[in-house]
Design an enzyme around this catalytic site. Sequence first.
Site, mmCIF file in Angstrom:
data_model
loop_
_atom_site.group_PDB
_atom_site.id
_atom_site.type_symbol
_atom_site.label_atom_id
_atom_site.label_comp_id
_atom_site.label_asym_id
_atom_site.label_seq_id
_atom_site.Cartn_x
_atom_site.Cartn_y
_atom_site.Cartn_z
ATOM 1 N N HIS A 50 -97.076 -24.108 -42.462
ATOM 2 C CA HIS A 50 -98.171 -23.909 -43.403
ATOM 3 C C HIS A 50 -99.233 -23.025 -42.745
ATOM 4 C CE1 HIS A 50 -96.457 -27.043 -45.922
ATOM 5 N NE2 HIS A 50 -96.410 -27.846 -44.872
ATOM 6 N N GLU A 153 -89.611 -36.577 -43.191
ATOM 7 C CA GLU A 153 -90.648 -36.440 -44.206
ATOM 8 C C GLU A 153 -90.086 -36.393 -45.621
ATOM 9 O OE1 GLU A 153 -92.658 -32.728 -43.521
ATOM 10 O OE2 GLU A 153 -90.779 -31.639 -43.228
ATOM 11 N N ASP A 179 -95.550 -36.285 -47.202
ATOM 12 C CA ASP A 179 -94.399 -35.647 -47.841
ATOM 13 C C ASP A 179 -93.344 -36.679 -48.209
ATOM 14 O OD1 ASP A 179 -95.214 -32.979 -47.963
ATOM 15 O OD2 ASP A 179 -94.709 -32.655 -45.870
#
Length: 264
Positions: A50, A153, A179
């Site tokens: 990210h 996740e 997540d």
Amino acid sequence: MPLPDFSNPLRPKLKGDAPCKGLWVTMESATVTELAAELGLDWVTLDMEHGCLDYKDVAQHLRAARGSDLAVLVRVPAITVDTIKRALDLGADGVLLPLVRTAEDLELGMQFGRYPPRGQRGIGGERSLRWGLKLQEYLAMANEECMVIPLIELGDAVDNIDSILEVEGLETIFLGPADLSSSRGFLGEWEGPGVAEEILTVLEKAGRKGIASGIMAMDNADLVTRLEQGFRMVGLGSDVGMMSRQLRPMLSELGGRSFEKRWF
């Protein structure tokens, strides 16, 4: 024995008695990693999945940690040979693999992060090999010292955790509650219904196999809870998140006050 400057400082710590505390890094400035080293943290994870960090940023963060006892990990953007190989070639102590679903996903990441005969990582004369000056020394230890850590996740990863934990060379896993909650249908929740229990089940199964587990803490109270639960690798927060955590209550308190205007 690996040379001291090639050894991964996190691996022996995870086998010790003290928990390993770290920081999630999202900002470009290598000052963040330099400060983490000065504070005595055990690890940082540079997040390339990210945000805006690129390989030049990663190189600068790695240089900032040089000579310290701080392990630098990279969360790569995908389980691909180029992302894993380049992060390790720059000298990262390990990689975190996003969106692992199966043992096959993890095995692929292991293959990309290991030299033959265990894997298929190619040899390049990059920073990790001291620009080719210590090629043989690095090759002799890299398969053992470079960590490949799956992020647990997704619901699929939890459902397949038994086979994931059987993958050869796995030393550590890292859980992602947000997540995982999203994949279970609870978008935007840190630990949706049932997720907290799933996380502890995974922690317990990994512990039985001598595999350390990591997780991020939400605040100081959560940090204590995670340590009491048995997590060996706990993130204190992210760089941006901790700035926000500190500034928001200060700004809120100031917003409710009035001050006399002075010129001196």
